[in-house]
Motif scaffolding. Structure first.
Motif, PDB file in Angstrom:
ATOM      1  N   LEU A 242       0.821  -1.207   0.000  1.00 50.03           N
ATOM      2  CA  LEU A 242       0.000   0.000   0.000  1.00 50.03           C
ATOM      3  C   LEU A 242       0.860   1.265   0.000  1.00 50.03           C
ATOM      4  N   LEU A 243       1.958   1.244   0.738  1.00 50.94           N
ATOM      5  CA  LEU A 243       2.783   2.439   0.837  1.00 50.94           C
ATOM      6  C   LEU A 243       3.600   2.697  -0.425  1.00 50.94           C
ATOM      7  N   GLU A 244       3.642   1.736  -1.344  1.00 55.74           N
ATOM      8  CA  GLU A 244       4.382   1.932  -2.601  1.00 55.74           C
ATOM      9  C   GLU A 244       3.555   2.694  -3.630  1.00 55.74           C
ATOM     10  N   GLY A 245       2.297   2.892  -3.338  1.00 52.31           N
ATOM     11  CA  GLY A 245       1.466   3.661  -4.262  1.00 52.31           C
ATOM     12  C   GLY A 245       1.441   5.134  -3.953  1.00 52.31           C
ATOM     13  N   MET A 246       2.221   5.556  -2.970  1.00 53.78           N
ATOM     14  CA  MET A 246       2.259   6.957  -2.559  1.00 53.78           C
ATOM     15  C   MET A 246       3.658   7.509  -2.773  1.00 53.78           C
ATOM     16  N   ASN A 247       3.702   8.786  -3.156  1.00 51.47           N
ATOM     17  CA  ASN A 247       4.994   9.439  -3.331  1.00 51.47           C
ATOM     18  C   ASN A 247       5.698   9.531  -1.994  1.00 51.47           C
ATOM     19  N   ILE A 248       6.991   9.286  -2.006  1.00 47.05           N
ATOM     20  CA  ILE A 248       7.737   9.261  -0.752  1.00 47.05           C
ATOM     21  C   ILE A 248       7.776  10.630  -0.073  1.00 47.05           C
ATOM     22  N   ASP A 280      11.325  -3.367   4.506  1.00 45.33           N
ATOM     23  CA  ASP A 280      10.030  -2.947   3.973  1.00 45.33           C
ATOM     24  C   ASP A 280      10.233  -1.992   2.798  1.00 45.33           C
ATOM     25  N   TYR A 281       9.162  -1.872   1.989  1.00 44.37           N
ATOM     26  CA  TYR A 281       9.224  -1.035   0.791  1.00 44.37           C
ATOM     27  C   TYR A 281       8.391   0.226   1.001  1.00 44.37           C
ATOM     28  N   LEU A 282       8.858   1.305   0.338  1.00 46.28           N
ATOM     29  CA  LEU A 282       8.189   2.595   0.478  1.00 46.28           C
ATOM     30  C   LEU A 282       8.372   3.397  -0.803  1.00 46.28           C
ATOM     31  N   GLY A 283       7.276   3.971  -1.320  1.00 46.77           N
ATOM     32  CA  GLY A 283       7.351   4.817  -2.499  1.00 46.77           C
ATOM     33  C   GLY A 283       7.259   4.043  -3.794  1.00 46.77           C
ATOM     34  N   PRO A 284       7.055   4.744  -4.911  1.00 48.11           N
ATOM     35  CA  PRO A 284       6.825   4.082  -6.205  1.00 48.11           C
ATOM     36  C   PRO A 284       8.090   3.564  -6.874  1.00 48.11           C
ATOM     37  N   ASP A 285       9.279   3.916  -6.367  1.00 48.94           N
ATOM     38  CA  ASP A 285      10.533   3.530  -7.015  1.00 48.94           C
ATOM     39  C   ASP A 285      11.201   2.358  -6.316  1.00 48.94           C
ATOM     40  N   HIS A 286      10.415   1.403  -5.849  1.00 52.15           N
ATOM     41  CA  HIS A 286      10.944   0.195  -5.211  1.00 52.15           C
ATOM     42  C   HIS A 286      11.896   0.546  -4.071  1.00 52.15           C
ATOM     43  N   GLY A 287      11.557   1.601  -3.327  1.00 47.87           N
ATOM     44  CA  GLY A 287      12.411   2.016  -2.220  1.00 47.87           C
ATOM     45  C   GLY A 287      12.342   1.034  -1.065  1.00 47.87           C
ATOM     46  N   GLN A 288      13.496   0.481  -0.671  1.00 54.38           N
ATOM     47  CA  GLN A 288      13.561  -0.511   0.400  1.00 54.38           C
ATOM     48  C   GLN A 288      14.348   0.063   1.570  1.00 54.38           C
ATOM     49  N   VAL A 289      13.803  -0.091   2.773  1.00 55.40           N
ATOM     50  CA  VAL A 289      14.440   0.440   3.973  1.00 55.40           C
ATOM     51  C   VAL A 289      15.695  -0.378   4.267  1.00 55.40           C
ATOM     52  N   THR A 290      16.834   0.301   4.412  1.00 57.62           N
ATOM     53  CA  THR A 290      18.100  -0.368   4.687  1.00 57.62           C
ATOM     54  C   THR A 290      18.630  -0.093   6.091  1.00 57.62           C
ATOM     55  N   ALA A 291      18.235   1.021   6.707  1.00 55.20           N
ATOM     56  CA  ALA A 291      18.719   1.333   8.054  1.00 55.20           C
ATOM     57  C   ALA A 291      17.744   2.293   8.723  1.00 55.20           C
ATOM     58  N   ILE A 292      17.594   2.118  10.043  1.00 49.25           N
ATOM     59  CA  ILE A 292      16.726   2.997  10.829  1.00 49.25           C
ATOM     60  C   ILE A 292      17.542   3.548  11.988  1.00 49.25           C
ATOM     61  N   GLN A 293      17.594   4.863  12.082  1.00 50.80           N
ATOM     62  CA  GLN A 293      18.290   5.529  13.184  1.00 50.80           C
ATOM     63  C   GLN A 293      17.302   6.414  13.924  1.00 50.80           C
ATOM     64  N   GLU A 294      17.753   6.979  15.024  1.00 47.95           N
ATOM     65  CA  GLU A 294      16.847   7.790  15.827  1.00 47.95           C
ATOM     66  C   GLU A 294      16.361   9.031  15.078  1.00 47.95           C
ATOM     67  N   GLY A 295      17.215   9.604  14.280  1.00 50.97           N
ATOM     68  CA  GLY A 295      16.839  10.844  13.596  1.00 50.97           C
ATOM     69  C   GLY A 295      16.640  10.711  12.108  1.00 50.97           C
ATOM     70  N   SER A 296      16.724   9.507  11.546  1.00 46.20           N
ATOM     71  CA  SER A 296      16.589   9.362  10.094  1.00 46.20           C
ATOM     72  C   SER A 296      16.293   7.919   9.739  1.00 46.20           C
ATOM     73  N   ILE A 297      15.801   7.758   8.520  1.00 46.32           N
ATOM     74  CA  ILE A 297      15.552   6.437   7.943  1.00 46.32           C
ATOM     75  C   ILE A 297      16.180   6.421   6.559  1.00 46.32           C
ATOM     76  N   HIS A 298      16.882   5.343   6.236  1.00 46.63           N
ATOM     77  CA  HIS A 298      17.632   5.263   4.987  1.00 46.63           C
ATOM     78  C   HIS A 298      16.999   4.213   4.080  1.00 46.63           C
ATOM     79  N   LEU A 299      16.870   4.561   2.800  1.00 44.55           N
ATOM     80  CA  LEU A 299      16.287   3.672   1.804  1.00 44.55           C
ATOM     81  C   LEU A 299      17.204   3.610   0.592  1.00 44.55           C
ATOM     82  N   VAL A 300      16.952   2.618  -0.242  1.00 47.05           N
ATOM     83  CA  VAL A 300      17.590   2.516  -1.560  1.00 47.05           C
ATOM     84  C   VAL A 300      16.479   2.363  -2.581  1.00 47.05           C
ATOM     85  N   GLU A 301      16.410   3.298  -3.531  1.00 43.30           N
ATOM     86  CA  GLU A 301      15.386   3.270  -4.580  1.00 43.30           C
ATOM     87  C   GLU A 301      15.988   2.743  -5.876  1.00 43.30           C
ATOM     88  N   ARG A 302      15.182   2.066  -6.656  1.00 38.24           N
ATOM     89  CA  ARG A 302      15.591   1.577  -7.970  1.00 38.24           C
ATOM     90  C   ARG A 302      14.607   2.103  -9.008  1.00 38.24           C
TER      91      ARG A 302
END
Length: 323
Positions: A242-248, A280-302
């Motif tokens: 569901l979250l992949e159908g929304m702009n990040i 988990d995936y986020l956004g329309p560009d196959h963005g996958q969460v790679t790291a979670i920190q207290e002040g940020s979340i890191h993804l890799v989009e394809r």
């Protein structure tokens, strides 16, 4: 007492008997009289004509000097004109002989997918004939994040065909931005049997959002973007969440949650808060969460590139300090 009358006939009659100085004086007087009469009758008009000829001579000499200078640079001017003519001919050969609108629409859709923007609509307007070419205007409306829209517009300038962008209007569309613009492509006025020659297109402007701030977001909410690098294709057969159908850009990081050794990122979109973990995936560009920190979340989009391959780019969402 009266003066004696001067008898000129008698005087000239007796001139032969005058002494030599008197004869010389008389001859000079007669010569001067002849010169005065000749000056008045003939020489004055001739002198005026001579002055006119001298003025005309100076004018002709000036024109001759100008023409000589022009002649000396004629060869350089000819080479310059030929170079300009070849350049114009080359530019005209770059233009297709047909409108090629379907192919252009496919390119626009491909660029939109590659840059993570949504094409709301494309209206093909009537052609506008010009002297050497025909304009094909199109009204385009797209929605996306600031950097995504800038990259999309920059990619339009890198297409093989000539595309110009005019009348750009940018405004808010909820959490995103909406861009309306008038794009124009061009084609030749006459069909040419000669195939288009290869040409070296001008270096297009490549928009790189690195170190560029989004002016529509506060500094604490900026999204870090870097150019893509080659990557393997994602699993296109994977069911999309569901979250992949929304702009990040619609998501705001509002906090983190830990359950034992597992960390979760809390993202808010509208009035709802979603929980994501690594993988988990986020956004329309196959963005996958790679790291979670207290002040940020890191993804890799394809996302697909312009040659049929795939690129990946890291993306970072920072904590919304106002949440």
């Amino acid at each position: 007492m009266s003066l004696p009358r001067l008898d000129f006939p008698t005087l000239f009659y007796n001139a032969a008997k005058w002494p030599l100085p008197g004869k010389v004086l008389l001859g000079c007087g007669l010569a001067g009289l002849v010169l005065l009469i000749g000056e008045a009758a003939y020489l004055s008009s001739s002198r005026e004509r001579l002055h006119g000829f001298e003025v005309r001579e100076q004018t002709l000499q000036q024109q001759l000097a100008e023409k000589a200078e022009l002649t000396s640079s004629l060869e350089a001017r000819t080479d310059q004109f030929r170079a300009m003519e070849d350049k114009v001919t080359g530019l005209l050969r770059q233009l297709p002989g047909q409108s090629e609108v379907p192919a252009l629409l496919e390119d626009i859709a491909r660029l939109a997918i590659a840059n993570g923007v949504w094409v709301e609509g494309i209206t093909v307007l009537d052609e506008e004939p010009r002297q050497l070419y025909i304009e094909q205007p199109m009204q385009i409306g797209v929605t996306g994040g600031y950097h995504d829209l800038a990259a999309f517009v920059g990619a339009l300038g890198g297409l093989p065909r000539v595309v110009t962008v005019q009348d750009v209007a940018l405004g808010h569309d909820g959490a995103l931005l909406r861009l309306n613009m008038l794009a124009k492509t061009y084609r030749r006025t006459t069909q040419s049997a000669k195939a288009r020659e290869a040409f070296d297109p001008a270096q297009p402007l490549v928009y790189t959002p690195s170190f560029v701030r989004d002016p529509f977001q506060a500094p604490g909410l900026q999204v870090t973007r870097v150019p893509g690098r080659p990557a393997l294709a994602p699993d296109l057969a994977r069911p999309r969440g569901l979250l992949e159908g929304m702009n990040i850009d619609q998501f705001k990081m509002v906090g983190t949650l830990s359950l034992g050794a597992q960390a979760f990122a809390l993202l808010r979109a509208g009035s709802r808060v979603h929980r994501l973990t690594i993988g988990d995936y986020l956004g329309p560009d196959h963005g996958q969460v790679t790291a979670i920190q207290e002040g940020s979340i890191h993804l890799v989009e394809r996302f697909p590139d312009e040659q049929g391959g795939w690129l990946e780019r890291p993306r970072t969402l920072v904590l919304n300090v106002n949440s």
